[in-house]
Motif scaffolding. Structure first.
Motif, PDB file in Angstrom:
ATOM      1  N   ARG A 257       0.813  -1.222   0.000  1.00 15.98           N
ATOM      2  CA  ARG A 257       0.000   0.000   0.000  1.00 15.98           C
ATOM      3  C   ARG A 257       0.844   1.269   0.000  1.00 15.98           C
ATOM      4  O   ARG A 257       0.402   2.317  -0.462  1.00 15.98           O
ATOM      5  CB  ARG A 257      -0.921   0.016   1.227  1.00 15.98           C
ATOM      6  N   ARG A 258       2.038   1.196   0.539  1.00 16.65           N
ATOM      7  CA  ARG A 258       2.789   2.426   0.772  1.00 16.65           C
ATOM      8  C   ARG A 258       3.778   2.783  -0.332  1.00 16.65           C
ATOM      9  O   ARG A 258       4.093   3.941  -0.537  1.00 16.65           O
ATOM     10  CB  ARG A 258       3.534   2.319   2.104  1.00 16.65           C
ATOM     11  N   ARG A 259       4.296   1.771  -1.028  1.00 15.22           N
ATOM     12  CA  ARG A 259       5.343   2.059  -2.002  1.00 15.22           C
ATOM     13  C   ARG A 259       4.949   1.530  -3.382  1.00 15.22           C
ATOM     14  O   ARG A 259       4.367   0.450  -3.506  1.00 15.22           O
ATOM     15  CB  ARG A 259       6.671   1.436  -1.556  1.00 15.22           C
ATOM     16  N   LYS A 260       5.272   2.300  -4.401  1.00 14.30           N
ATOM     17  CA  LYS A 260       4.970   1.893  -5.765  1.00 14.30           C
ATOM     18  C   LYS A 260       6.081   1.013  -6.319  1.00 14.30           C
ATOM     19  O   LYS A 260       7.264   1.211  -6.021  1.00 14.30           O
ATOM     20  CB  LYS A 260       4.836   3.125  -6.676  1.00 14.30           C
ATOM     21  N   ALA A 261       5.685   0.050  -7.126  1.00 15.57           N
ATOM     22  CA  ALA A 261       6.677  -0.793  -7.781  1.00 15.57           C
ATOM     23  C   ALA A 261       7.454   0.021  -8.808  1.00 15.57           C
ATOM     24  O   ALA A 261       6.924   0.968  -9.416  1.00 15.57           O
ATOM     25  CB  ALA A 261       5.990  -1.967  -8.470  1.00 15.57           C
ATOM     26  N   ARG A 262       8.712  -0.317  -9.002  1.00 13.12           N
ATOM     27  CA  ARG A 262       9.479   0.266 -10.095  1.00 13.12           C
ATOM     28  C   ARG A 262       9.097  -0.460 -11.385  1.00 13.12           C
ATOM     29  O   ARG A 262       8.949  -1.688 -11.405  1.00 13.12           O
ATOM     30  CB  ARG A 262      10.971   0.135  -9.824  1.00 13.12           C
ATOM     31  N   GLU A 263       8.936   0.277 -12.467  1.00 11.39           N
ATOM     32  CA  GLU A 263       8.516  -0.296 -13.747  1.00 11.39           C
ATOM     33  C   GLU A 263       9.713  -0.354 -14.693  1.00 11.39           C
ATOM     34  O   GLU A 263      10.203   0.678 -15.162  1.00 11.39           O
ATOM     35  CB  GLU A 263       7.371   0.515 -14.344  1.00 11.39           C
TER      36      GLU A 263
END
Length: 399
Positions: A257-263
């Motif tokens: 919930r807190r951190r976005k995945a790197r794409e």
């Protein structure tokens, strides 16, 4: 020496129609016209095939500027807006088998008929087709099947690779069978959701944790994709995806919930011995790289090469080639990854068998950073299409 006639096929009935116009315009502009005679072949959103003259006028930028928001080819640069092909009577017929040696009998008709003569005059006559078509009816094996029946060489994956690469559910099954790391996911069917939404919600929530990403199984350019942060978001997200396909893939978000995945993205090129480019990273201006972030809104960044360790770079490249081979791809593909920002664990997300192909799209930019220019990339792809067709001609179709 006689020039090779290359048909650039673009447009189509897909939700990615406008993206196809941008890609085709870039290919048309960059292809070496001293080596190739280019034949633009347009398909309207209604499925009509239009003349080369009309198609060329479109690709040269003579668009009807009626869109309120013009598509961009990518970040950070922009291109002129593209409009849909003019609707009207179909004036080009799809290709027919040209040789009896293919095992397919050429279509026969009454040549005395004026209608038959007109059809023969309008038939496509090219040496190889570059189908710059994205999404449904172009990247899913349908147009590839037509070209196979016509015994025409073409750029890119064949029927199986295209179909498997388009269907995210089948794609993930093949990735799992090949032992490749994928995120947890659930596939549901639109009729189940419509008949019993409570049961569908229980199924999803019993297997996945929020946030989740909800996607139509068969579409690209992030069309119809939504992020559901909780149960309140899930229903509308499924409804949106269900507009585009009967099969819906729901994936657990990487990073929590807190951190976005790197794409992370990596380009692959080749047939039986594919090679991978340097990886790149997308930092979307929005919460994730959806359609608007790709083609409409400003601010997303492409970082090439991606900021990875040497070990991580090699792993991404190895997994990209493995994914390419798992779906029996050929020619080209862009393979997309998600990296957990905390653990740095890398997950294979999906493969795109005909990625965006403007000169500033990620696929060619990654090859440019790897030492292969955009015009040289186009030339290599044409060569690979011809090589694959020549190899297939070795097959025997009758006893």
């Amino acid at each position: 020496m006689k020039k090779l006639r290359v048909g650039i096929l673009f447009g189509g009935r897909s939700g990615e129609h406008d993206v196809s116009l941008l890609s085709a315009a870039s290919v048309f502009s960059a292809i070496d016209k001293t080596r190739y005679e280019v034949v633009p072949i347009g398909i309207t959103k209604e499925g009509h095939w239009v003349t080369a003259a009309d198609a060329e006028r479109l690709l040269k930028g003579q668009f009807a500027h009626h869109q309120e928001r013009h598509l961009r080819a990518g970040d950070p640069e922009t291109t002129a807006g593209a409009a849909v092909l003019a609707s009207g009577q179909a004036v080009v017929v799809p290709p027919e088998p040209r040789t009896s040696g293919s095992g397919l009998a050429p279509f026969q008709t009454d040549t005395s008929s004026s209608l038959a003569r007109r059809a023969a005059d309008r038939a496509i006559d090219v040496d190889v087709v570059f189908p710059v078509l994205h999404g449904t009816f172009g990247e899913d094996g349908t147009i590839q099947g037509l070209l196979e029946l016509a015994d025409l060489p073409y750029v890119g994956a064949g029927v199986l690779g295209s179909a498997a690469g388009m269907d995210k559910d089948i794609m993930k099954s093949l990735f799992r069978a090949a032992g490749l790391p994928i995120v947890r996911h659930v596939t549901i069917l639109r009729p189940l959701w419509q008949s019993d939404p409570k049961k569908t919600r229980r199924l999803v929530e019993s297997r996945l944790k929020y946030p989740v990403f909800v996607k139509p199984a068969n579409l690209g350019s992030s069309v119809g994709i939504s992020k559901a942060r909780d149960g309140k978001d899930l229903g509308p997200a499924i409804e949106e995806a269900a507009k585009f396909d009967r099969k819906i893939v729901i994936e657990q978000g990487v990073g929590g919930r807190r951190r976005k995945a790197r794409e992370i993205e990596c380009s692959v090129l080749g047939n039986d011995q594919p090679v991978a480019s340097v990886p790149g990273e997308i930092v979307p201006a929005k919460e994730f790289y959806d359609y608007d972030a790709k083609y409409l809104d400003e601010g997303s960044q492409l970082i090439i090469p991606a900021k990875l360790t040497k070990t991580e770079t090699k792993k991404v490249q190895r997994l990209a080639v493995a994914a390419f081979q798992a779906v029996d791809c050929s020619g080209l593909a862009r393979v997309d990854f998600l990296m957990d920002p905390t653990t740095r664990r890398i997950y294979l997300n999906e493969i795109n068998t005909m990625p965006g192909f403007t000169s500033i799209s990620m696929y060619p930019k990654l090859w440019a950073a790897s030492g292969l220019s955009y015009p040289a990339l186009i030339e290599r792809l044409i060569e690979l299409g011809l090589e694959r067709h020549a190899d297939k001609k070795k097959n025997q179709y009758s006893r």
